[in-house]
Design a protein around this motif. Structure first.
Motif, mmCIF file in Angstrom:
data_model
loop_
_atom_site.group_PDB
_atom_site.id
_atom_site.type_symbol
_atom_site.label_atom_id
_atom_site.label_comp_id
_atom_site.label_asym_id
_atom_site.label_seq_id
_atom_site.Cartn_x
_atom_site.Cartn_y
_atom_site.Cartn_z
ATOM 1 N N ASN A 55 2.128 30.421 40.077
ATOM 2 C CA ASN A 55 1.124 30.941 39.084
ATOM 3 C C ASN A 55 1.434 31.630 37.777
ATOM 4 O O ASN A 55 0.906 30.517 36.957
ATOM 5 N N GLU A 56 2.336 32.480 38.042
ATOM 6 C CA GLU A 56 2.287 33.481 36.855
ATOM 7 C C GLU A 56 3.139 32.867 35.308
ATOM 8 O O GLU A 56 4.005 32.316 35.009
ATOM 9 N N LYS A 58 5.270 30.871 37.075
ATOM 10 C CA LYS A 58 5.611 28.779 36.948
ATOM 11 C C LYS A 58 7.472 28.127 38.039
ATOM 12 O O LYS A 58 7.346 27.913 37.067
ATOM 13 N N CYS A 59 7.284 29.807 38.773
ATOM 14 C CA CYS A 59 9.116 28.779 39.569
ATOM 15 C C CYS A 59 8.679 27.362 40.273
ATOM 16 O O CYS A 59 7.050 27.628 40.489
ATOM 17 N N HIS A 60 9.816 27.546 40.054
ATOM 18 C CA HIS A 60 10.254 26.068 40.642
ATOM 19 C C HIS A 60 10.309 26.269 42.146
ATOM 20 O O HIS A 60 9.698 25.036 43.130
ATOM 21 N N ALA A 61 10.524 27.474 42.417
ATOM 22 C CA ALA A 61 11.119 27.246 43.829
ATOM 23 C C ALA A 61 11.365 28.748 43.965
ATOM 24 O O ALA A 61 11.325 29.572 43.198
ATOM 25 N N LEU A 62 11.292 29.404 45.207
ATOM 26 C CA LEU A 62 11.404 30.280 45.998
ATOM 27 C C LEU A 62 12.745 30.676 46.731
ATOM 28 O O LEU A 62 12.870 29.539 47.846
ATOM 29 N N ILE A 63 13.376 31.995 46.544
ATOM 30 C CA ILE A 63 14.341 32.582 47.436
ATOM 31 C C ILE A 63 13.796 33.778 48.178
ATOM 32 O O ILE A 63 13.477 34.361 47.332
ATOM 33 N N VAL A 64 13.225 33.844 49.479
ATOM 34 C CA VAL A 64 12.894 34.463 49.932
ATOM 35 C C VAL A 64 13.194 35.346 51.384
ATOM 36 O O VAL A 64 13.674 34.903 51.721
ATOM 37 N N SER A 65 13.409 36.695 51.593
ATOM 38 C CA SER A 65 13.697 36.976 52.704
ATOM 39 C C SER A 65 13.489 36.104 54.190
ATOM 40 O O SER A 65 12.631 35.887 53.702
ATOM 41 N N ALA A 66 14.447 36.165 54.912
ATOM 42 C CA ALA A 66 14.248 35.007 55.920
ATOM 43 C C ALA A 66 12.896 36.012 57.028
ATOM 44 O O ALA A 66 12.372 34.974 57.267
ATOM 45 N N ALA A 67 12.645 37.412 56.584
ATOM 46 C CA ALA A 67 11.671 37.603 57.522
ATOM 47 C C ALA A 67 10.194 37.336 56.967
ATOM 48 O O ALA A 67 9.334 37.198 58.088
ATOM 49 N N ARG A 74 3.510 29.478 54.080
ATOM 50 C CA ARG A 74 2.029 28.742 54.549
ATOM 51 C C ARG A 74 1.187 29.508 53.274
ATOM 52 O O ARG A 74 0.566 28.494 53.665
ATOM 53 N N ASN A 75 1.703 29.717 52.042
ATOM 54 C CA ASN A 75 0.657 30.035 51.302
ATOM 55 C C ASN A 75 0.960 29.988 49.881
ATOM 56 O O ASN A 75 0.217 30.471 49.061
ATOM 57 N N VAL A 76 1.818 29.281 49.531
ATOM 58 C CA VAL A 76 2.790 28.332 48.568
ATOM 59 C C VAL A 76 2.659 27.266 48.544
ATOM 60 O O VAL A 76 2.938 26.555 49.472
ATOM 61 N N SER A 77 2.790 26.434 47.594
ATOM 62 C CA SER A 77 2.595 25.090 47.761
ATOM 63 C C SER A 77 4.880 24.489 46.851
ATOM 64 O O SER A 77 4.579 23.407 46.730
ATOM 65 N N ILE A 78 5.178 25.576 46.936
ATOM 66 C CA ILE A 78 6.440 25.192 45.712
ATOM 67 C C ILE A 78 8.022 25.313 47.047
ATOM 68 O O ILE A 78 7.110 26.360 48.082
#
Length: 172
Positions: A55-56, A58-67, A74-78
């Protein structure tokens, strides 16, 4: 985004700072046409970070630790790309832990992430007990159980575990 003048904005949320730092060299390469934003956090806190990145920043995608990836997704739309720790990192950590003590605790924040601990212990010939947990606030309880079980050292990809172990004098 390859030929576009607009930079792709990616958020990187890892469970420990050192992993995020491994990505920093990528942001300096102009060829990627990419802007990277880093943060450290797991589970519920990772969700807060992800929402901010969406939201702030304006990232297009996220790379997140598998855990934390499924919780964040479940909580974002990107798009969310899970970042898995490789087994060779766990083998190296177990090898180092064996130098400190023979009775090793392995704590993982998500039971669904598989590290083939049985194979690792067989190869290295060490005594490892696995302590799975689901929430950050369980870290203190996990460390206490490991100490009660007579574990000498803790191996974990979760920074919250490192903090709790150091408070209770369990080597990590």
């Amino acid at each position: 985004y390859g030929g576009s003048t607009m930079k792709l904005r990616l958020g990187v949320i890892t469970h420990y700072k050192e992993m995020g730092e491994r990505f920093e060299h990528l942001s300096a390469k102009d060829k990627l046409n990419c802007e990277l934003h880093f943060a450290t956090g797991v589970m519920e806190y990772a969700v807060t970070l992800a929402k901010n990145m969406e939201n702030e920043l304006k990232c297009h995608a996220l790379i997140v630790s598998a855990a934390s990836a499924k919780t964040v997704e479940r909580n974002v739309s990107i798009p969310v790309i899970p970042l898995h720790i490789r087994n060779d990192n766990i083998v190296a950590a177990m090898h180092e832990a064996k130098k400190i003590g023979s009775r090793i605790a392995f704590a993982d924040i998500n039971k669904q992430v598989q590290y083939n601990i049985e194979k690792v212990t067989g190869i290295l010939g060490c005594d490892v007990k696995v302590y799975p947990f689901h929430f950050i606030d369980e870290a203190g309880q996990v460390v206490e159980r490991a100490l009660e079980d007579g574990r000498d050292v803790l191996v974990t990809p979760a920074s919250c575990m490192h903090r709790q172990a150091s408070k209770r004098s369990l080597d990590t």
